[in-house]
Design an enzyme around this catalytic site. Structure first.
Site, PDB file in Angstrom:
ATOM      1  N   CYS A 185      -4.300  -1.619  -1.903  1.00 30.57           N
ATOM      2  CA  CYS A 185      -4.487   0.137  -1.967  1.00 30.57           C
ATOM      3  C   CYS A 185      -5.618   0.125  -3.395  1.00 30.57           C
ATOM      4  O   CYS A 185      -5.302  -0.398  -4.452  1.00 30.57           O
ATOM      5  CB  CYS A 185      -3.363   0.521  -2.528  1.00 30.57           C
ATOM      6  SG  CYS A 185      -3.327   2.130  -2.948  1.00 30.57           S
ATOM      7  N   ASN A 186      -6.819   0.498  -3.024  1.00 29.40           N
ATOM      8  CA  ASN A 186      -7.753   0.716  -4.042  1.00 29.40           C
ATOM      9  C   ASN A 186      -7.188   1.828  -5.146  1.00 29.40           C
ATOM     10  O   ASN A 186      -7.674   1.452  -6.527  1.00 29.40           O
ATOM     11  CB  ASN A 186      -9.022   1.351  -3.331  1.00 29.40           C
ATOM     12  CG  ASN A 186      -9.661   0.468  -2.345  1.00 29.40           C
ATOM     13  OD1 ASN A 186     -10.857  -0.378  -2.774  1.00 29.40           O
ATOM     14  ND2 ASN A 186      -9.232   0.203  -1.191  1.00 29.40           N
ATOM     15  N   THR A 187      -6.681   2.391  -4.752  1.00 31.93           N
ATOM     16  CA  THR A 187      -6.072   3.574  -5.426  1.00 31.93           C
ATOM     17  C   THR A 187      -5.201   3.196  -6.802  1.00 31.93           C
ATOM     18  O   THR A 187      -5.356   3.223  -7.961  1.00 31.93           O
ATOM     19  CB  THR A 187      -5.052   4.830  -4.707  1.00 31.93           C
ATOM     20  OG1 THR A 187      -6.150   5.252  -3.747  1.00 31.93           O
ATOM     21  CG2 THR A 187      -4.818   5.849  -5.792  1.00 31.93           C
ATOM     22  N   CYS A 190     -11.022   2.672   0.635  1.00 29.19           N
ATOM     23  CA  CYS A 190      -9.689   3.050   0.599  1.00 29.19           C
ATOM     24  C   CYS A 190      -9.013   2.413   1.900  1.00 29.19           C
ATOM     25  O   CYS A 190      -9.925   2.505   2.781  1.00 29.19           O
ATOM     26  CB  CYS A 190      -9.542   4.612   0.809  1.00 29.19           C
ATOM     27  SG  CYS A 190      -8.013   5.134   1.270  1.00 29.19           S
ATOM     28  N   THR A 191      -8.055   1.625   1.853  1.00 33.96           N
ATOM     29  CA  THR A 191      -7.824   0.759   3.121  1.00 33.96           C
ATOM     30  C   THR A 191      -7.380   1.649   4.339  1.00 33.96           C
ATOM     31  O   THR A 191      -7.524   1.189   5.436  1.00 33.96           O
ATOM     32  CB  THR A 191      -6.553  -0.158   2.609  1.00 33.96           C
ATOM     33  OG1 THR A 191      -5.745   0.562   1.831  1.00 33.96           O
ATOM     34  CG2 THR A 191      -7.045  -1.222   1.837  1.00 33.96           C
ATOM     35  N   HIS A 192      -7.019   2.792   4.028  1.00 32.42           N
ATOM     36  CA  HIS A 192      -6.554   3.752   5.188  1.00 32.42           C
ATOM     37  C   HIS A 192      -7.865   3.867   6.060  1.00 32.42           C
ATOM     38  O   HIS A 192      -7.749   4.106   7.501  1.00 32.42           O
ATOM     39  CB  HIS A 192      -6.219   5.186   4.709  1.00 32.42           C
ATOM     40  CG  HIS A 192      -4.828   5.380   4.124  1.00 32.42           C
ATOM     41  ND1 HIS A 192      -4.369   4.857   3.393  1.00 32.42           N
ATOM     42  CD2 HIS A 192      -3.823   5.617   4.982  1.00 32.42           C
ATOM     43  CE1 HIS A 192      -2.984   4.896   3.241  1.00 32.42           C
ATOM     44  NE2 HIS A 192      -2.532   5.680   4.240  1.00 32.42           N
ATOM     45  N   ASP A 229       0.735  -1.214   0.168  1.00 31.46           N
ATOM     46  CA  ASP A 229      -0.090  -0.119   0.033  1.00 31.46           C
ATOM     47  C   ASP A 229       0.798   1.168  -0.102  1.00 31.46           C
ATOM     48  O   ASP A 229       2.026   0.862   0.180  1.00 31.46           O
ATOM     49  CB  ASP A 229      -1.070  -0.002   1.293  1.00 31.46           C
ATOM     50  CG  ASP A 229      -1.836   1.143   1.220  1.00 31.46           C
ATOM     51  OD1 ASP A 229      -2.169   1.602   0.230  1.00 31.46           O
ATOM     52  OD2 ASP A 229      -2.284   1.860   2.418  1.00 31.46           O
ATOM     53  N   SER A 230       0.246   2.361  -0.459  1.00 29.25           N
ATOM     54  CA  SER A 230       1.143   3.511  -0.187  1.00 29.25           C
ATOM     55  C   SER A 230       1.468   3.957   1.239  1.00 29.25           C
ATOM     56  O   SER A 230       2.704   4.356   1.544  1.00 29.25           O
ATOM     57  CB  SER A 230       0.117   4.686  -0.755  1.00 29.25           C
ATOM     58  OG  SER A 230      -1.056   4.838   0.190  1.00 29.25           O
ATOM     59  N   GLU A 250      -3.127   8.863   7.861  1.00 30.51           N
ATOM     60  CA  GLU A 250      -1.718   8.583   7.877  1.00 30.51           C
ATOM     61  C   GLU A 250      -1.030   9.219   9.213  1.00 30.51           C
ATOM     62  O   GLU A 250      -0.047   8.713   9.828  1.00 30.51           O
ATOM     63  CB  GLU A 250      -0.738   8.971   6.687  1.00 30.51           C
ATOM     64  CG  GLU A 250       0.280   8.400   6.245  1.00 30.51           C
ATOM     65  CD  GLU A 250       0.493   6.932   5.826  1.00 30.51           C
ATOM     66  OE1 GLU A 250      -0.499   6.277   5.495  1.00 30.51           O
ATOM     67  OE2 GLU A 250       1.351   6.439   6.373  1.00 30.51           O
ATOM     68  N   TYR A 276      -1.215   8.588  -2.311  1.00 34.46           N
ATOM     69  CA  TYR A 276      -1.115   8.302  -3.905  1.00 34.46           C
ATOM     70  C   TYR A 276      -2.539   8.911  -4.468  1.00 34.46           C
ATOM     71  O   TYR A 276      -2.792   9.127  -5.528  1.00 34.46           O
ATOM     72  CB  TYR A 276      -1.175   6.902  -4.290  1.00 34.46           C
ATOM     73  CG  TYR A 276       0.197   6.264  -4.026  1.00 34.46           C
ATOM     74  CD1 TYR A 276       1.144   6.970  -3.578  1.00 34.46           C
ATOM     75  CD2 TYR A 276       0.243   4.835  -4.612  1.00 34.46           C
ATOM     76  CE1 TYR A 276       2.544   6.030  -3.462  1.00 34.46           C
ATOM     77  CE2 TYR A 276       1.448   4.299  -4.618  1.00 34.46           C
ATOM     78  CZ  TYR A 276       2.806   4.835  -4.124  1.00 34.46           C
ATOM     79  OH  TYR A 276       3.818   4.273  -4.160  1.00 34.46           O
ATOM     80  N   GLY A 277      -3.609   9.004  -3.681  1.00 38.08           N
ATOM     81  CA  GLY A 277      -4.834   9.259  -4.137  1.00 38.08           C
ATOM     82  C   GLY A 277      -5.093  10.503  -4.616  1.00 38.08           C
ATOM     83  O   GLY A 277      -6.252  10.905  -5.289  1.00 38.08           O
TER      84      GLY A 277
HETATM   85  N1  DGL Z   1      -4.790   3.201   1.040  1.00 40.89           N
HETATM   86  C1  DGL Z   1      -4.997   3.610  -0.396  1.00 40.89           C
HETATM   87  C2  DGL Z   1      -6.208   3.192  -1.055  1.00 40.89           C
HETATM   88  O1  DGL Z   1      -6.749   2.060  -0.623  1.00 40.89           O
HETATM   89  C3  DGL Z   1      -4.351   4.688  -0.521  1.00 40.89           C
HETATM   90  C4  DGL Z   1      -4.512   5.923   0.190  1.00 40.89           C
HETATM   91  C5  DGL Z   1      -3.608   7.254  -0.507  1.00 40.89           C
HETATM   92  O2  DGL Z   1      -2.516   6.830  -0.707  1.00 40.89           O
HETATM   93  O3  DGL Z   1      -4.264   8.339  -0.780  1.00 40.89           O
HETATM   94  O4  DGL Z   1      -6.699   3.639  -1.696  1.00 40.89           O
END
Ligand code: DGL
Length: 217
Positions: free
Chosen positions: A72-74, A178-180, A9-10, A150, A41-42
């Site tokens: 990471c969904n992104t 988003c996993t965050h 993941d990011s 984060e 990353y988003g």
């Molecule tokens: N955790 C990530 C996701 O599932 C990305 C969050 C990010 O880096 O913006 O989308």
């Protein structure tokens, strides 16, 4: 020999997936890597996301992983097609659970909380076209959530305000895309109350990984 699973993941979002995998398969070696230097990353472009994620996944492949979970969904929604072309290892992708949400909703309204890059991706549009016909999809502004989570500084007020807007729109299912956001699942559930279902993909990924490992055996 025990299989080695890479989880990427990011930032800290993917840790929730790595933990779910470790709990489900204690015999596997799970290697979690992230990109703290470049998170989030988003808010980046597809090209930037691909350029940042490819070398990290390539290294996991070269270091002997058997499967990589792109937690990471992104990354999954923007770049998985290109990543699968460039790599020769099974990649398990995560994407917003539009299909189960559309099947669950009784109010015909769902909310998808996700990053700007995920919401803008073609894959996400395709998911809505395929599975959410006749369902209203609310997409609240969560643009700064990953960055704040984060740093452990997303406030309860911001979460509560967002959930309130979701409830006002009539949604009865909230997708954590988003996993965050898995880290604030309990806060979201508390704000949403028990008439709303909050869904996220940890157990679906565990099941998918089981299938992929069976195919490799
Ligand atoms: N955790 C990530 C996701 O599932 C990305 C969050 C990010 O880096 O913006 O989308």
């Amino acid at each position: 020999m025990n299989k080695v699973i890479g989880v990427f993941d990011s930032g800290i979002g993917g840790l929730t997936i790595a933990t779910a995998i470790r709990n489900a398969f204690p015999e596997l070696e799970v290697r979690f890597v992230n990109d703290v230097e470049h998170v989030p990353y988003g808010t980046k472009t597809k090209e930037e996301i691909l350029a940042l994620s490819y070398p990290i996944l390539k290294k996991l492949q070269d270091d002997g992983c058997d499967v990589i979970v792109v937690a990471c969904n992104t990354v999954s929604t923007t770049a998985i097609v290109e990543l699968r072309q460039k790599l020769s290892i099974p990649l398990i992708a995560l994407e917003p659970m539009v299909k189960p949400a559309a099947a669950l909703t009784k109010t015909k309204t769902i909310a998808v909380c996700a990053t700007p890059a995920t919401l803008a991706s073609k894959r996400y549009s395709d998911l809505k076209l395929e599975f959410a016909q006749g369902v209203k999809v609310v997409e609240p502004n969560c643009a700064n959530w990953a960055e704040l989570i984060e740093k452990n500084s997303l406030g309860q007020k911001q979460i509560a305000d967002t959930v309130e807007s979701i409830l006002k729109a009539g949604a009865d299912v909230i997708v954590l895309g988003c996993t965050h956001y898995h880290w604030i699942e309990q806060d979201i559930k508390k704000a949403a109350g028990d008439k709303v279902t909050v869904i996220q993909p940890e157990q679906a990924i565990v099941r998918r990984l089981k299938q992929v490992l069976e195919q490799l055996a």
